[in-house]
Design a protein around this motif. Sequence first.
Motif, PDB file in Angstrom:
ATOM      1  N   ILE A   1       0.859  -1.189   0.000  1.00 50.31           N
ATOM      2  CA  ILE A   1       0.000   0.000   0.000  1.00 50.31           C
ATOM      3  C   ILE A   1       0.891   1.234   0.000  1.00 50.31           C
ATOM      4  O   ILE A   1       1.777   1.372   0.843  1.00 50.31           O
ATOM      5  CB  ILE A   1      -0.931   0.024   1.223  1.00 50.31           C
ATOM      6  N   LEU A   2       0.667   2.131  -0.953  1.00 52.00           N
ATOM      7  CA  LEU A   2       1.383   3.399  -1.008  1.00 52.00           C
ATOM      8  C   LEU A   2       0.402   4.516  -0.660  1.00 52.00           C
ATOM      9  O   LEU A   2      -0.725   4.529  -1.150  1.00 52.00           O
ATOM     10  CB  LEU A   2       1.965   3.644  -2.405  1.00 52.00           C
ATOM     11  N   THR A   3       0.832   5.452   0.193  1.00 54.10           N
ATOM     12  CA  THR A   3      -0.080   6.523   0.629  1.00 54.10           C
ATOM     13  C   THR A   3       0.551   7.900   0.409  1.00 54.10           C
ATOM     14  O   THR A   3       0.786   8.650   1.351  1.00 54.10           O
ATOM     15  CB  THR A   3      -0.458   6.350   2.111  1.00 54.10           C
ATOM     16  N   PRO A   4       0.811   8.264  -0.840  1.00 55.78           N
ATOM     17  CA  PRO A   4       1.434   9.567  -1.100  1.00 55.78           C
ATOM     18  C   PRO A   4       0.433  10.711  -1.022  1.00 55.78           C
ATOM     19  O   PRO A   4      -0.747  10.547  -1.365  1.00 55.78           O
ATOM     20  CB  PRO A   4       1.954   9.412  -2.530  1.00 55.78           C
ATOM     21  N   HIS A   5       0.910  11.891  -0.585  1.00 60.53           N
ATOM     22  CA  HIS A   5       0.110  13.092  -0.788  1.00 60.53           C
ATOM     23  C   HIS A   5       0.394  13.607  -2.200  1.00 60.53           C
ATOM     24  O   HIS A   5       1.147  12.982  -2.972  1.00 60.53           O
ATOM     25  CB  HIS A   5       0.359  14.135   0.306  1.00 60.53           C
ATOM     26  N   LEU A   6      -0.193  14.726  -2.579  1.00 64.51           N
ATOM     27  CA  LEU A   6      -0.125  15.181  -3.977  1.00 64.51           C
ATOM     28  C   LEU A   6       1.306  15.360  -4.462  1.00 64.51           C
ATOM     29  O   LEU A   6       1.677  14.919  -5.557  1.00 64.51           O
ATOM     30  CB  LEU A   6      -0.894  16.496  -4.126  1.00 64.51           C
ATOM     31  N   LYS A   7       2.160  16.014  -3.656  1.00 61.49           N
ATOM     32  CA  LYS A   7       3.539  16.261  -4.081  1.00 61.49           C
ATOM     33  C   LYS A   7       4.314  14.944  -4.188  1.00 61.49           C
ATOM     34  O   LYS A   7       5.094  14.751  -5.138  1.00 61.49           O
ATOM     35  CB  LYS A   7       4.224  17.193  -3.071  1.00 61.49           C
ATOM     36  N   GLU A   8       4.106  14.052  -3.243  1.00 60.75           N
ATOM     37  CA  GLU A   8       4.802  12.767  -3.293  1.00 60.75           C
ATOM     38  C   GLU A   8       4.371  11.945  -4.510  1.00 60.75           C
ATOM     39  O   GLU A   8       5.184  11.268  -5.137  1.00 60.75           O
ATOM     40  CB  GLU A   8       4.538  11.987  -2.001  1.00 60.75           C
ATOM     41  N   MET A   9       3.077  12.019  -4.863  1.00 60.28           N
ATOM     42  CA  MET A   9       2.611  11.298  -6.048  1.00 60.28           C
ATOM     43  C   MET A   9       3.217  11.897  -7.313  1.00 60.28           C
ATOM     44  O   MET A   9       3.595  11.168  -8.244  1.00 60.28           O
ATOM     45  CB  MET A   9       1.079  11.348  -6.121  1.00 60.28           C
ATOM     46  N   ALA A  10       3.323  13.212  -7.358  1.00 56.98           N
ATOM     47  CA  ALA A  10       3.942  13.867  -8.510  1.00 56.98           C
ATOM     48  C   ALA A  10       5.399  13.430  -8.655  1.00 56.98           C
ATOM     49  O   ALA A  10       5.881  13.177  -9.766  1.00 56.98           O
ATOM     50  CB  ALA A  10       3.844  15.382  -8.367  1.00 56.98           C
TER      51      ALA A  10
ATOM     52  N   LEU B   1       6.693  10.585  -7.591  1.00 59.77           N
ATOM     53  CA  LEU B   1       6.733   9.182  -8.009  1.00 59.77           C
ATOM     54  C   LEU B   1       6.549   9.041  -9.518  1.00 59.77           C
ATOM     55  O   LEU B   1       7.146   8.168 -10.150  1.00 59.77           O
ATOM     56  CB  LEU B   1       5.644   8.388  -7.289  1.00 59.77           C
ATOM     57  N   LEU B   2       5.718   9.902 -10.095  1.00 60.20           N
ATOM     58  CA  LEU B   2       5.401   9.794 -11.515  1.00 60.20           C
ATOM     59  C   LEU B   2       6.226  10.720 -12.393  1.00 60.20           C
ATOM     60  O   LEU B   2       6.050  10.739 -13.616  1.00 60.20           O
ATOM     61  CB  LEU B   2       3.909  10.069 -11.732  1.00 60.20           C
ATOM     62  N   ASP B   3       7.083  11.537 -11.750  1.00 61.66           N
ATOM     63  CA  ASP B   3       7.899  12.508 -12.502  1.00 61.66           C
ATOM     64  C   ASP B   3       7.048  13.460 -13.321  1.00 61.66           C
ATOM     65  O   ASP B   3       7.328  13.741 -14.494  1.00 61.66           O
ATOM     66  CB  ASP B   3       8.899  11.787 -13.414  1.00 61.66           C
ATOM     67  N   ILE B   4       5.964  13.956 -12.728  1.00 61.79           N
ATOM     68  CA  ILE B   4       5.135  14.961 -13.405  1.00 61.79           C
ATOM     69  C   ILE B   4       4.863  16.113 -12.434  1.00 61.79           C
ATOM     70  O   ILE B   4       5.153  16.021 -11.243  1.00 61.79           O
ATOM     71  CB  ILE B   4       3.800  14.361 -13.901  1.00 61.79           C
ATOM     72  N   ASP B   5       4.306  17.184 -12.972  1.00 66.76           N
ATOM     73  CA  ASP B   5       4.038  18.362 -12.151  1.00 66.76           C
ATOM     74  C   ASP B   5       2.879  18.115 -11.212  1.00 66.76           C
ATOM     75  O   ASP B   5       1.904  17.439 -11.559  1.00 66.76           O
ATOM     76  CB  ASP B   5       3.717  19.565 -13.072  1.00 66.76           C
ATOM     77  N   VAL B   6       2.972  18.679 -10.003  1.00 62.80           N
ATOM     78  CA  VAL B   6       1.913  18.464  -9.013  1.00 62.80           C
ATOM     79  C   VAL B   6       0.577  19.001  -9.503  1.00 62.80           C
ATOM     80  O   VAL B   6      -0.479  18.492  -9.127  1.00 62.80           O
ATOM     81  CB  VAL B   6       2.311  19.093  -7.651  1.00 62.80           C
ATOM     82  N   LYS B   7       0.588  20.019 -10.370  1.00 69.22           N
ATOM     83  CA  LYS B   7      -0.666  20.568 -10.904  1.00 69.22           C
ATOM     84  C   LYS B   7      -1.395  19.532 -11.744  1.00 69.22           C
ATOM     85  O   LYS B   7      -2.634  19.523 -11.796  1.00 69.22           O
ATOM     86  CB  LYS B   7      -0.391  21.824 -11.726  1.00 69.22           C
ATOM     87  N   GLU B   8      -0.643  18.645 -12.408  1.00 62.77           N
ATOM     88  CA  GLU B   8      -1.282  17.598 -13.210  1.00 62.77           C
ATOM     89  C   GLU B   8      -1.984  16.587 -12.323  1.00 62.77           C
ATOM     90  O   GLU B   8      -3.052  16.064 -12.661  1.00 62.77           O
ATOM     91  CB  GLU B   8      -0.233  16.896 -14.086  1.00 62.77           C
ATOM     92  N   ILE B   9      -1.377  16.290 -11.142  1.00 62.41           N
ATOM     93  CA  ILE B   9      -2.038  15.432 -10.178  1.00 62.41           C
ATOM     94  C   ILE B   9      -3.328  16.088  -9.711  1.00 62.41           C
ATOM     95  O   ILE B   9      -4.361  15.428  -9.600  1.00 62.41           O
ATOM     96  CB  ILE B   9      -1.120  15.139  -8.971  1.00 62.41           C
TER      97      ILE B   9
END
Length: 392
Positions: free
Chosen positions: A373-382, A384-392
């Motif tokens: 189970i991964l529980t990232p907040h918005l910045k952490e998810m960005a 992980l995916l190498d994309i901008d947090v605004k896209e998340i």
Amino acid sequence: MSNEIFIASREQTRQIDYEAIHSIKIPSLVLMEHAAIKLLHSIPDTSYQKIVIVCGPGNNGADGMALARLLALKEQPVSCIHPSMDRFSNEEKIQFEAIQKLDIPCFLNTDPAAFVELEQADMIVDALFGSGISRPIEGIFATWIEAINSLDAFVLAIDIPSGLNADTGEILGVCVHADLTIAIDSIKWGELLREGKNVCGTLKSVDIGIPSFLHRDCASLLNLEYVRSIFPRRDPFSYKNKNGKVLMIGGSDEMPGAISMAADACFHSGVGLLSVFVPKSIQMLLETKMSYVMSLGVPEENGRFSQDALSILKEQLDRYDAFSIGNGMHKYAVTEQMVKLLLASNKPVLVDADGLVYIKKGIDLSQRKADTILTPHLKEMADLLDIDVKEI
């Protein structure tokens, strides 16, 4: 009937309705009647002097007219405002004929008397547009939405506030600001995203009898009934060791609160036996704060786990049923080694916060035999995916 609350896109909603009507053979008017009954029961238990339902050109308007009929049968003062009849859907024509038979007052939306009628309402039902709309609302319908928003009446939106994009949560030019939104069959993604949270007011959904298997491609929203249905019942005579043993790895002298809050949540989820694996310097603090948690205080360096803590963690792998790691640990070599150690095990692991950064370093989670189970907040998810947090 499912305990799940489904979340659907505009296209999924259209496809589910189509399959329910054409494959399962549930007549659209039956679904509409179910919706009207559920809407009736969802109206707050308050005595309204006058309810005005503002209908649009389509099945959302037909839902509004069906609700008007049920309200009239309960002797609730109700009236409808509607577009010209040449814009009615087939179902709306049938519902319109029914409310005319009951002598429910109806006003054409271009009639000045309709605006006077609206101003007298202490409850307004928005039945203008459903989830299918995708272009900005203009003209007479924009005028009606602005009129609804200008009044102090309680506003109930049927399915989705008119003017809200069902997929993105963007406002399409102008949008009804509802006090209560009753989503029909499933919540729409736009009601949870961007402006959707601001214009829906209280958001609820109602089951109208569509089989749950038609929602096979939908997400679902956690709710108390659903969680209760999937959680195992605990034997009241069971021993704590029989209800799961969890070890949570985290914390530092700078951030003891992170592991404390996570452990508190874990305890209240119903775990049988909970232990925290923390740097020695914060062990006493956590024991004082949480009397229901056992603790392992391990060697540290500068307030963080030392290399010696890694070998101690290896000894714990067979003693627990599940692990979490990351809360308040900081990003450094020992954190990475601990994360890799746990993910190489055959135990369920939850990775959070400072542990997440190492997920990107060549760890193939798909090969794990246990749950991860991964529980990232918005910045952490960005990250992980190498994309901008605004896209998340």
